[in-house]
Motif scaffolding. Structure first.
Motif, PDB file in Angstrom:
ATOM      1  N   ALA A 155      -5.269  -5.666  14.086  1.00  0.00           N
ATOM      2  CA  ALA A 155      -5.558  -5.459  15.512  1.00  0.00           C
ATOM      3  C   ALA A 155      -5.403  -3.987  15.876  1.00  0.00           C
ATOM      4  N   HIS A 156      -4.376  -3.350  15.325  1.00  0.00           N
ATOM      5  CA  HIS A 156      -4.224  -1.908  15.546  1.00  0.00           C
ATOM      6  C   HIS A 156      -5.442  -1.156  15.026  1.00  0.00           C
ATOM      7  N   THR A 157      -5.915  -1.544  13.846  1.00  0.00           N
ATOM      8  CA  THR A 157      -7.090  -0.892  13.274  1.00  0.00           C
ATOM      9  C   THR A 157      -8.312  -1.093  14.161  1.00  0.00           C
ATOM     10  N   GLY A 158      -8.534  -2.334  14.607  1.00  0.00           N
ATOM     11  CA  GLY A 158      -9.690  -2.621  15.449  1.00  0.00           C
ATOM     12  C   GLY A 158      -9.663  -1.873  16.767  1.00  0.00           C
ATOM     13  N   LEU A 159      -8.495  -1.832  17.396  1.00  0.00           N
ATOM     14  CA  LEU A 159      -8.371  -1.105  18.655  1.00  0.00           C
ATOM     15  C   LEU A 159      -8.596   0.388  18.452  1.00  0.00           C
ATOM     16  N   GLY A 160      -7.986   0.931  17.393  1.00  0.00           N
ATOM     17  CA  GLY A 160      -8.173   2.355  17.113  1.00  0.00           C
ATOM     18  C   GLY A 160      -9.630   2.695  16.855  1.00  0.00           C
ATOM     19  N   TYR A 161     -10.315   1.807  16.139  1.00  0.00           N
ATOM     20  CA  TYR A 161     -11.723   2.028  15.811  1.00  0.00           C
ATOM     21  C   TYR A 161     -12.578   2.069  17.076  1.00  0.00           C
TER      22      TYR A 161
END
Length: 547
Positions: free
Chosen positions: A124-130
């Motif tokens: 989720a952190h990766t998706g939000l950052g992306y």
């Protein structure tokens, strides 16, 4: 392969650009996932959404993300909901619907905060950052990418996850540096009070370089050729331009590497840096040719920032080469870059405002739920029952229903026989365990739409809306049997239970307002019969049930 292994394979194939193979495998997985848990189905639909993203199919991506969110909510999985919302937000961004994306991102942030699974949190952190990186909100993307790299976990076995996290961090700082370079207009001191200075640009490029070095090492360990080509490109792009003569051969080799994938945009990025390096050593014609090729590769990436950077570089080099009209194009590009920077700052404020609103909404929901929830058992409390009866009265009226016009309502009052003795003999800690077991039994016996509450002590209530007399009595039987079947371990041996259950249904003389008192009196008649050793009547007009 298990469903999880199939999902991992689909994602690996998609990220490697093998779209048809990934799609065939995804179709096979979807055909056989109906028997899987809701959470696993949500995870697989998330994988399908990733595939549609790589294939640049935003409409199909939204549909897959919608299904994943629906399943995640049904499963009570904040983690998969957070991941799928960020994917849907990316689809909105790619369709130019930034406002809708910000709302999804805000909700994803709040769902992430409620998730305790390390792998789902990492993704989720990766998706939000992306997503934040896609709309150039670098300040919001950075903490998410850093959190993902620290967690280094995955809900689906994906060997390349660590490499992707490091490449995301490298790309973040390189894009940040590139945009700052385009908007800064130097004064005599070499700084721009409104945007930054060369030191700020160099700092971001140095941070990006450090992450790119780690990404190269990780990609080599994974053995993923396309990721290695991309990581090498980022590492070379972040090197100081003054050292260009020493690494030109390596940059040429990386630019020509056949393992680049068009959707990743890394060939366009390395091509742009190579063009700058060639210009710096005097190979102007070769630099222009490379810049034009880089612009062509950028268009295939489906990423406007990659395409924008490539076009900016091309017009910059053409202006230096004296191409007619290029100088005016460069000035216009710089002006547009500064306008976009100001627009970026406005979007940043909008994103923060959306997050504040979503956090407030979630806090309000939690407060409302806690106010209507029994803290010991997790089922409803007296307030929840009062609200349910009030809502039913508003919708259907206080008076008893006419057959064929209004639905019937049945209400059950459940009291445990001899519960005080359990507390006296075994203590309140074990007594609380008994109450929690009874609450779980009630939830299991009741329908999903029934309201299950604990009034206090060992007294429980179930409100069954749209349940006539026969349905209410059948529910009372199920509840009595479920409680009789309980066995709660204790040091003195298993504790078994018996309950007195009274049930009443709205009728010509009993409305919603009288239902609780009537069912309570029915329960006490059952309890009295238990105490006297008699078997309670089960006639419908008495509304009695006993275990």
């Amino acid at each position: 392969m298990t469903l999880s292994e199939t999902a991992a394979r689909v994602m690996t194939l998609a990220q490697d650009g093998q779209i048809e193979a990934a799609r065939t495998l995804a179709d096979d997985g979807l055909a056989g996932c109906a028997d899987a848990s809701l959470s696993d189905q949500s995870a697989f639909w998330y994988t399908v959404a990733v595939l549609e993203h790589v294939d640049q199919q935003p409409t199909a991506m939204v549909a897959a993300a919608d299904r994943s969110i629906e399943l995640a909510v049904a499963a009570g999985s904040d983690g998969w909901a957070a991941n799928s919302r960020s994917l849907r937000a990316m689809a909105w961004i790619r369709q130019g619907q930034v406002e809708r994306a910000l709302l999804d991102l805000a909700r994803s942030e709040v769902e992430l905060a409620a998730c305790d699974d390390a792998g789902l949190r990492c993704w989720a952190h990766t998706g939000l950052g992306y997503c934040y990186l896609e709309i150039r909100l670098y300040e919001l993307a950075q903490p998410h990418f850093e959190a993902a790299a620290r967690l280094d976990a995955s809900p689906i076995p994906l060997p390349s996850a660590r490499t992707i996290d490091l490449m995301n961090l490298a790309e973040l700082h390189l894009r940040w540096a590139d945009e700052l370079e385009r908007v800064v207009e130097r004064d005599q001191t070499g700084s721009d009070p409104g945007f930054g200075d060369d030191e700020t640009v160099d700092r971001h490029r140095a941070i990006g370089h450090a992450h790119a070095i780690d990404a190269v090492a990780s990609a080599r360990g994974v053995g993923a050729p396309s990721l290695l080509a991309g990581a090498l490109a980022m590492e070379l792009c972040s090197r100081p331009l003054r050292d260009a003569p020493t690494w030109l051969p390596q940059m040429r080799e990386t630019f020509a590497d056949p393992d680049h994938r068009d959707h990743q945009g890394t060939r366009a990025q390395i091509g742009g840096r190579l063009a700058r390096a060639l210009w710096s050593v005097g190979e102007h014609e070769h630099a222009l040719t490379t810049a034009r090729a880089s612009a062509d590769y950028a268009r295939a990436a489906g990423d406007w920032q990659v395409a924008g950077s490539a076009q900016w570089l091309l017009v910059e080099l053409e202006a230096l080469a004296g191409v007619p009209g290029a100088a005016a194009g460069r000035e216009y590009g710089r002006l547009l870059s500064r306008v976009l920077w100001q627009q970026r700052l406005s979007t940043l404020q909008g994103a923060k405002a959306a997050l504040d609103v979503e956090r407030l909404r979630r806090d309000t929901q939690i407060a409302q739920r806690e106010a209507a929830e029994d803290p010991l058992t997790g089922i409803g409390n007296r307030r929840a029952l009062t609200e349910a009866l009030r809502a039913a009265a508003e919708r259907f009226g206080e008076v008893a229903p006419d057959v064929g016009h209004r639905p019937w309502h049945s209400l059950l009052v459940i009291d445990l026989d001899g519960f005080k003795a359990i507390n006296d003999l075994h203590g309140h800690v074990l007594g609380d365990e008994v109450l929690r077991a009874v609450a779980a039994a009630l939830r299991g016996a009741a329908r999903a739409e029934d309201v299950v509450v604990r009034l206090g002590g060992d007294e429980f209530v179930v409100l069954a809306q749209d349940a006539d007399e026969a349905a209410g009595l059948a529910l009372a039987d199920r509840i009595a049997e479920s409680i009789s079947a309980l066995s709660v371990p204790s040091p003195a041996g298993p504790i078994t239970l018996r309950a007195s259950v009274g049930v009443r249904t709205t009728s010509a003389t009993i409305g919603l307002a009288e239902l609780l008192d009537e069912a309570d009196r029915a329960m006490y008649r059952v309890k009295a019969s238990h105490a006297g050793g008699t078997v309670p009547t089960t006639r419908a007009d008495d509304g009695l049930r006993g275990a």
